[in-house]
Design an enzyme around this catalytic site. Structure first.
Site, PDB file in Angstrom:
ATOM      1  CB  THR A 126      -8.970 -44.251  17.174  1.00 56.63           C
ATOM      2  OG1 THR A 126      -8.045 -45.355  17.177  1.00 56.63           O
ATOM      3  CG2 THR A 126      -9.172 -43.822  18.621  1.00 56.63           C
ATOM      4  CD  GLU A 128      -4.951 -48.207  20.123  1.00 52.84           C
ATOM      5  OE1 GLU A 128      -4.741 -48.203  21.338  1.00 52.84           O
ATOM      6  OE2 GLU A 128      -4.562 -49.126  19.374  1.00 52.84           O
ATOM      7  CE1 TYR A 154      -5.074 -40.935  19.698  1.00 50.87           C
ATOM      8  CE2 TYR A 154      -5.448 -43.306  19.630  1.00 50.87           C
ATOM      9  CZ  TYR A 154      -5.495 -42.062  19.013  1.00 50.87           C
ATOM     10  OH  TYR A 154      -5.978 -41.957  17.729  1.00 50.87           O
ATOM     11  CE  LYS A 158      -8.077 -39.376  18.396  1.00 50.27           C
ATOM     12  NZ  LYS A 158      -8.486 -38.397  17.384  1.00 50.27           N
TER      13      LYS A 158
END
Ligand code: NAP
Ligand code: F7E
Length: 332
Positions: A126, A128, A154, A158
């Site tokens: 991701t 992010e 998160y 990831k």
């Protein structure tokens, strides 16, 4: 012989689109469902009866081994995760277990069934992981070589999943690819995410079912594409002779305010400010201010390109929710 694919996260947004794509391509599609009575199972069975359901959980490696033994897949798409950034701040350890270690569990399950050379693996990485601190390539967009600086539990989970996937590629020769996907939305986006929250509220406001929407920080910018386009990129990654990592993005970034502008215009409202209230509950301890991706590698190597642009994305989401809300169907 039809190819076989196993999808974790089949009940999520991307699982829905990917299952349809693989089915159209003639795959036998297996999907992992978790929980002893998952309320999304009924919808999946009704809408996508071609999916062969396997009960398993990313935190239970033995269940993943059994899933692989049952499906005997050529390709595994690991889409399952705790995927909501705000929720990850409230449940950081669970997020680490599912979103981070869950990926290790699946990779170890592949080794346990001796699938290193036969199973191709896709990891849902991701944007992010970049964290939005625009110091890498200011104004140019993040690419596969940009630095990582995750800003949430998160994003950190990831990043672990991303690197363990690369490590298993390098260590055991698994055909494992990471798609570093920027935000992608659509009619199947969960209503806990800001775009769907807005498209659904706009539809309800139009129909007189609600009179305002409460949101957090409206300043962040996102590179928003359409989920249906992005699952095509996932599939393309696994069709390459060699595994690799690819950014999928539109190359444009927009504020939440711009999303609101277009969404409210769809129902004839030019000024959305009277309908939007600020609620600090939706703000995060650390924010990702800007995400902008550079999909050059995916465009050049995979021949991938997004088809749906930002105004069309907003339009299709609002149109879908107007129809859904008018039909009286319950939003799931
Ligand atoms: P989503 O709609 O939130 O779906 C997440 C899926 O993960 C759901 O099917 C969920 O099952 C499943 N899941 C949660 N915990 C699990 C567990 N313990 N074991 C097995 N499955 C579990 O996410 P999405 O938008 O489709 O995204 C797909 C993947 O891409 C995710 O990994 C996400 O983090 C990543 N990603 C998404 C975006 C984006 O913009 N959409 C961008 C980059 C990366 P339940 O239905 O049972 O909860
Ligand atoms: O937030 C702001 C919020 O939750 C977008 C996931 O798919 O994409 C997604 O993560 C922005 C943030 O998505 C509300 O603070 C304001 O700045 O829709 P979101 P996200 O955090 O970008 C990435 C690429 C993933 O990988 C994730 O899995 O909107 N915002 N007000 C709000 N956000 C929410 N959810 N709700 C609000 O009321």
């Amino acid at each position: 012989m039809a190819k076989k694919a196993l999808i974790t996260g089949i009940t999520g947004q991307d699982g829905y689109h990917l299952a349809n794509l693989l089915n159209e391509k003639g795959y036998e599609v297996y999907g992992i469902i978790r929980g002893q009575h998952n309320p999304k199972r009924e919808r999946l069975e009704k809408e996508q009866p071609f999916v062969k359901i396997i009960e398993a959980d990313l935190v239970d490696q033995s269940s993943l081994v059994r899933a692989l033994q049952t499906a005997q897949p050529d390709e595994v798409y690991n889409l399952g995760a705790i995927s909501h950034v705000g929720y990850s701040f409230k449940n950081p350890q669970l997020t680490a277990d599912v979103t981070g270690k869950g990926t290790l569990n699946m990779l170890e399950a592949i080794r346990a069934v001796g699938g290193e050379k036969t199973i191709r693996f896709y990891q849902a990485s991701t944007s992010e992981m970049f964290g939005g601190l625009d110091y890498n390539r200011p104004g140019e967009g993040y690419n596969e070589d940009s630095l990582f600086h995750p800003r949430s539990p998160y994003g950190v989970a990831k990043l672990y999943a991303h690197w363990i996937t690369k490590n298993y590629r390098e260590s055991y020769g698994i055909h494992a690819s990471c798609g570093i996907l920027f935000n992608h939305e659509g009619e199947r986006r969960g209503v806990e995410f800001v775009t769907r929250k807005i498209s659904n509220a706009v539809a309800r406001i139009k129909l007189g079912k609600q009179d305002h929407i409460e949101l957090g920080n409206l300043d962040p910018k996102r590179d928003w594409g359409y989920a249906g386009d992005y699952v095509e990129g996932m599939w393309l990654m696994l069709q390459q002779d060699k595994p690799g990592d690819y950014v999928l993005a539109t190359g444009e970034t927009h504020t939440i305010g711009e999303f609101l502008d277009l969404a409210f215009k769809e129902i004839g409202i030019e000024d959305w400010k009277p309908y939007v209230k600020e609620n600090p509950d939706f703000m995060r301890p650390a924010e990702v201010d800007i995400l902008l991706g550079d999909p050059t590698k995916a465009e050049t190597v995979l021949g991938w390109k997004r088809k749906v642009d930002f105004p069309s994305l907003v339009k299709l989401m609002v149109a879908h929710d107007l129809e859904l809300e008018a039909s009286g169907e319950v939003l799931k």
